[in-house]
Design an enzyme around this catalytic site. Structure first.
Site, mmCIF file in Angstrom:
data_model
loop_
_atom_site.group_PDB
_atom_site.id
_atom_site.type_symbol
_atom_site.label_atom_id
_atom_site.label_comp_id
_atom_site.label_asym_id
_atom_site.label_seq_id
_atom_site.Cartn_x
_atom_site.Cartn_y
_atom_site.Cartn_z
ATOM 1 N N TRP A 1 -27.089 0.840 15.794
ATOM 2 C CA TRP A 1 -28.033 0.097 16.643
ATOM 3 C C TRP A 1 -28.475 -1.151 15.880
ATOM 4 C CZ3 TRP A 1 -30.094 -1.404 20.912
ATOM 5 C CH2 TRP A 1 -31.459 -1.703 21.069
ATOM 6 N N GLY A 2 -28.092 -2.309 16.376
ATOM 7 C CA GLY A 2 -28.470 -3.578 15.733
ATOM 8 C C GLY A 2 -29.889 -3.941 16.135
ATOM 9 N N SER A 3 -30.824 -3.285 15.532
ATOM 10 C CA SER A 3 -32.228 -3.307 15.946
ATOM 11 C C SER A 3 -32.931 -4.634 15.677
ATOM 12 C CB SER A 3 -32.953 -2.186 15.186
ATOM 13 O OG SER A 3 -34.339 -2.374 15.217
ATOM 14 N N GLY A 4 -33.556 -5.173 16.724
ATOM 15 C CA GLY A 4 -34.362 -6.377 16.535
ATOM 16 C C GLY A 4 -35.613 -6.091 15.727
ATOM 17 N N PHE A 5 -36.167 -4.916 15.908
ATOM 18 C CA PHE A 5 -37.348 -4.528 15.139
ATOM 19 C C PHE A 5 -37.005 -4.501 13.648
ATOM 20 C CE2 PHE A 5 -39.956 -1.388 13.007
ATOM 21 C CZ PHE A 5 -41.239 -1.717 13.425
ATOM 22 N N ASP B 1 -41.729 -8.300 15.400
ATOM 23 C CA ASP B 1 -40.612 -8.216 16.363
ATOM 24 C C ASP B 1 -41.102 -8.818 17.688
ATOM 25 O OD1 ASP B 1 -38.347 -7.399 17.798
ATOM 26 O OD2 ASP B 1 -39.149 -5.384 18.137
ATOM 27 N N ASP C 1 -29.090 -5.346 19.965
ATOM 28 C CA ASP C 1 -30.376 -5.369 20.670
ATOM 29 C C ASP C 1 -30.720 -6.843 20.915
ATOM 30 O OD1 ASP C 1 -33.032 -5.221 21.422
ATOM 31 O OD2 ASP C 1 -33.746 -4.489 19.476
ATOM 32 N N ARG D 1 -32.443 -2.362 29.859
ATOM 33 C CA ARG D 1 -33.566 -1.574 29.314
ATOM 34 C C ARG D 1 -34.801 -1.798 30.155
ATOM 35 N NH1 ARG D 1 -35.423 -2.052 23.044
ATOM 36 N NH2 ARG D 1 -37.668 -2.042 23.323
ATOM 37 N N HIS E 1 -37.516 3.391 28.091
ATOM 38 C CA HIS E 1 -38.302 3.456 26.851
ATOM 39 C C HIS E 1 -39.712 3.938 27.174
ATOM 40 C CE1 HIS E 1 -38.768 2.887 22.701
ATOM 41 N NE2 HIS E 1 -38.896 1.573 22.604
HETATM 42 C C1 SPV Z 1 -35.637 -1.963 18.203
HETATM 43 O O1 SPV Z 1 -35.294 -1.132 17.348
HETATM 44 O O2 SPV Z 1 -35.674 -3.175 17.985
HETATM 45 C C2 SPV Z 1 -36.019 -1.514 19.534
HETATM 46 C C3 SPV Z 1 -36.552 -0.165 19.702
HETATM 47 O O3 SPV Z 1 -35.938 -2.303 20.455
HETATM 48 S S1 SPV Z 1 -38.272 -0.291 19.666
HETATM 49 O O4 SPV Z 1 -38.681 -0.996 18.490
HETATM 50 O O5 SPV Z 1 -38.774 1.070 19.722
HETATM 51 O O6 SPV Z 1 -38.710 -1.014 20.864
HETATM 52 MG MG MG Z 2 -35.782 -4.241 19.831
#
Ligand code: SPV
Ligand code: MG
Length: 295
Positions: free
Chosen positions: A45-49, A59, A86, A160, A191
């Site tokens: 998962w290329g997470s933006g967070f 984020d 993401d 999403r 979510h």
């Molecule tokens: C991320 O990991 O960037 C997500 C998941 O979008 S969350 O932070 O839970 O929204």
């Molecule tokens: Mg994100």
């Protein structure tokens, strides 16, 4: 004759749509992507967070799309597992999505997740966060722009839905998810930031669509894979921020110990060896290049 080896995108589409629950681990750089694949996760998962956190910024659409895209390219190059990018809100409107999507596809990722918030976004799990949603037809246009821009039909576009995060209730969440499926989304990520899984479970039970669902059980960690698999409608579980949290925890511990001990003599034996890190850097492949080409 043997079957052709499926592409990474085709492998991801199969993971998402077959009846077995797939799992993706968050990552924020090529090394964490590689470690996720090494641990046996189906996808990264290329997470933006996580990428934002690794730059020590919120984020909240602070980093540029190019920063995210470049990191996704590097992660997809390092990881044998498919990468899910993401892309937050798509960094703008449907036009931005139309121009960006081919770049993500060319970067080697196998899927994007795009959320129905307005740009600039705020992160979903923040207490009291600014959760403004796009109008449904507007977000449908963004999904359609993504689908029209993709070249490989196996590249997945996951929509999403943030209606539960925004506190708009089940009816709104279900209506939005159905509208996103109608626009052609390959899967729906629903979510929730409630600390019990009830809200998400109610959504899953009421979901009548054909598109597989995607869950991110960060706020409700008690929901295990075997329980999610038993629901029957969920194709993928994403562990959204556990790589950066693991990294922060480990670095804090080790850094504090070194200060306390007045040196690295105690922590040395607890840490992966330098050789271990070199192996992750692909030392064996470079040795082979040296053997073949350095004269
Ligand atoms: C991320 O990991 O960037 C997500 C998941 O979008 S969350 O932070 O839970 O929204
Ligand atoms: Mg994100």
């Amino acid at each position: 004759m043997t079957d052709p080896v499926p592409s990474r995108n085709a492998r991801f589409r199969r993971l998402l749509t077959d009846p077995v629950l797939a799992h993706a681990m968050s990552a924020h750089n090529p090394l964490s992507a590689l470690l996720a694949a090494e641990a046996g996760f189906d996808a990264v998962w290329g997470s933006g967070f996580e990428l934002s956190a690794s730059h020590a910024v919120p984020d909240a659409s602070i980093l540029s799309p190019v920063q995210h895209l470049d990191m996704m390219r590097a992660m997809a190059a390092a990881s044998p597992a498919p990468v899910i990018a993401d892309i937050d809100t798509g960094f703008g409107n449907a036009i931005n999505v139309a121009y960006l999507l081919p770049q993500y596809e060319a970067a080697g990722v196998s899927a994007v997740v795009m959320e129905d918030k307005t740009f600039p976004k705020d992160t979903s799990l923040r207490a009291g966060g600014r959760q403004e949603l796009a109008r449904v037809p507007e977000f449908q246009g963004k999904i359609e722009a993504a689908l029209a821009a993709r070249r490989d039909p196996d590249f997945c576009v996951i929509a999403r839905c943030e209606a539960l995060i925004a506190g708009l209730g089940q009816a709104e969440a279900l209506a939005r998810a159905a509208a996103y499926e109608e626009a052609g989304a390959d899967a729906i990520l629903i979510h929730s930031k409630q600390t019990a899984p009830d809200e998400v479970l109610a959504f899953v039970a009421a979901w009548q669509g054909r598109a597989p669902l995607v869950l991110v059980p960060t706020a409700y960690p008690q929901l295990r894979e075997r329980d999610i698999q038993a629901l029957g409608k969920v194709g993928l579980v994403i562990y959204g921020n556990h790589a950066i949290r693991a990294a922060v925890g480990a670095m804090r511990d080790v850094f504090a110990r070194i200060r306390r001990d007045g040196g690295v003599h105690e922590v040395n034996a607890m840490l992966p060896t330098v050789g271990d890190i070199m192996a992750l850097q692909g030392d064996a492949a470079m040795r082979e290049l040296e053997r073949r080409f350095l004269r």
